[in-house]
Motif scaffolding. Structure first.
Motif, mmCIF file in Angstrom:
data_model
loop_
_atom_site.group_PDB
_atom_site.id
_atom_site.type_symbol
_atom_site.label_atom_id
_atom_site.label_comp_id
_atom_site.label_asym_id
_atom_site.label_seq_id
_atom_site.Cartn_x
_atom_site.Cartn_y
_atom_site.Cartn_z
ATOM 1 N N MET A 128 0.814 -1.208 0.000
ATOM 2 C CA MET A 128 0.000 0.000 0.000
ATOM 3 C C MET A 128 0.849 1.260 0.000
ATOM 4 S SD MET A 128 -3.026 -0.684 -0.451
ATOM 5 C CE MET A 128 -3.431 1.053 -0.351
ATOM 6 N N TYR A 146 -9.008 -2.326 -2.094
ATOM 7 C CA TYR A 146 -7.934 -3.323 -2.033
ATOM 8 C C TYR A 146 -8.159 -4.277 -0.863
ATOM 9 C CZ TYR A 146 -3.283 -5.336 -1.389
ATOM 10 O OH TYR A 146 -2.241 -6.206 -1.227
ATOM 11 N N GLN A 204 -8.901 -8.136 -1.328
ATOM 12 C CA GLN A 204 -7.795 -9.002 -0.919
ATOM 13 C C GLN A 204 -8.200 -9.926 0.219
ATOM 14 O OE1 GLN A 204 -4.950 -9.125 -2.497
ATOM 15 N NE2 GLN A 204 -3.799 -10.497 -1.147
#
Length: 416
Positions: free
Chosen positions: A150, A196, A200
């Motif tokens: 990230m 994300y 994920q």
């Protein structure tokens, strides 16, 4: 010097990743300051900084202490998918409610505060920054100790925000565009990080039935009170300056303050934040083991931050000339005066975050916050009218000393 407490490979990776994040969040906006200060000039720059100052109170509200409590909950339960899913949606949902409350407060300020009423577009552009604050789950990545991926996204998107400022801010009348560009980049960061995590970790949406009784919210409340009051110490000075002094003087002070804040965050926060999940586990297993680990890590943190403080003092004239320009020469003495803050802030944050919160003594957080906040308000009331911008600087440093002494006393009395 003993660095054994910082030798763990995963820990070092998280520290480096945090460094990239802090670089993106603070250093990239700082890199465009030379352009912004020269285009907006001290007065308009002061107006923009004052809008950011008021909105920063809302940012503290939206964050609600989740940076500590939610990180801790995620770190403890990171192997339990169902629990992680519940924590994630509880935090996002509760922050959403707080975001709506912050806009309601801004509407109230529009009605009763002339400075907000006369420059509402400026304040609204600054307030949009918190939409990104809502979605960006920094607390989640800290808890699972997975910041590397990230950090690259954040760095890239922050760079895009800097480009937007350069492209669209051309005259002193473009202060609103400057704040809007920063807000848009933060919203993009938040949304990218949010989706994300959802994808994920395969989180399915779930609406908690009792937000106020959720463990992560309950633990966050005393931390929020402390964080709101303590972090307000970085905001109270500019707020008082807005009452007593001109926009030009606010601009001079804010220029030095932005340099100092970026240095503090980039130089000290990565270590402090990356250590917290590990420190929490040490204290949970055994308090004596946690205190030993804290002592082991304290020396290198203190030494590094002291070196940075000395560098700031000697390089202040060069930094102001490069970062702010010739019209901000009055910021040089301020930046020299600010230099010890790198050391003081690192020590205060280490003792508070790693010590108080690591030992799960959150019940003392509101007391600490009240002590420091009240002291700062009194110091600003006494020093700003008489010493101007230097009075605000003295108050900021004195508050760090008060926080350090108070936290050491709490830790000493509860070490067993």
């Amino acid at each position: 010097m003993n660095f054994s407490g910082l030798k763990d490979k995963v820990l070092m990776q998280n520290i480096l990743s945090q460094g990239v994040v802090q670089l993106a969040v603070y250093a990239i906006p700082l890199l465009i300051i030379p352009y912004v200060t020269r285009v907006l000039e001290p007065e308009r720059f002061g107006m923009a900084c004052y809008a950011q100052n008021i909105v920063a109170y809302f940012t503290l509200l939206v964050n609600f202490g989740f940076g500590i409590a939610a990180t801790q909950e995620v770190a403890i339960n990171k192997d339990d998918h169902q629990k992680l899913e519940s924590i994630f949606w509880t935090v996002i949902g509760f922050k959403g409610l707080l975001l709506l409350l912050s806009f309601a407060i801004l509407a109230g300020l529009y009605a009763f505060m002339p400075k907000v009423h006369d420059n509402f577009e400026l304040f609204f552009a600054a307030a949009l920054f918190n939409v990104g604050t809502l979605f960006f789950p920094y607390w989640f990545f800290q808890g699972v100790e997975r910041m590397a991926k990230m950090s690259l996204f954040i760095f890239f998107i922050r760079a895009v925000g800097a480009v937007l400022v350069v492209l669209f801010v051309k005259t002193p009348d473009h202060a609103t565009r400057y704040l809007l560009a920063l807000s848009v980049s933060n919203i993009v960061v938040g949304l990218v990080a949010f989706f994300y995590v959802v994808r994920q970790y395969r989180f399915k949406f779930r609406l908690p039935e009792k937000w106020l009784k959720a463990e992560v919210v309950r633990k966050s409340f005393p931390i929020f009170i402390n964080a709101f009051l303590v972090d307000c110490n970085m905001l109270v000075d500019v707020t008082f300056l807005g009452i007593y002094l001109s926009d030009y003087e606010i601009g001079i002070y804010s220029g030095a303050q932005k340099i100092m804040t970026a240095i503090i965050m980039v130089a000290t926060q990565p270590i402090v934040v990356a250590l917290f999940p590990r420190m929490s586990k040490k204290f949970k297993a055994d308090r004596k083991e946690g205190l030993a680990y804290l002592q082991k890590c304290l020396l290198p943190i203190a030494a590094f931050s002291a070196i940075v403080s000395l560098a700031v003092y000697f390089l202040a004239p060069i930094a102001v000339q490069i970062m702010l320009g010739s019209k901000f020469q009055n910021s040089i003495p301020l930046l020299c005066l600010f230099a010890p803050l790198v050391f003081l802030s690192a020590i205060a944050t280490t003792f508070t975050v790693q010590g108080i919160f690591g030992m799960q003594l959150q019940k003392f957080a509101p007391i600490l916050g009240v002590i420091v906040f009240v002291f700062n308000c009194i110091a600003c009331c006494l020093l700003v009218p008489t010493c101007g911008i230097y009075g605000a600087a003295y108050a900021w440093m004195l508050c760090q000393v008060v926080e350090i002494l108070t936290v050491i006393l709490v830790i000493y009395r509860h070490q067993n």
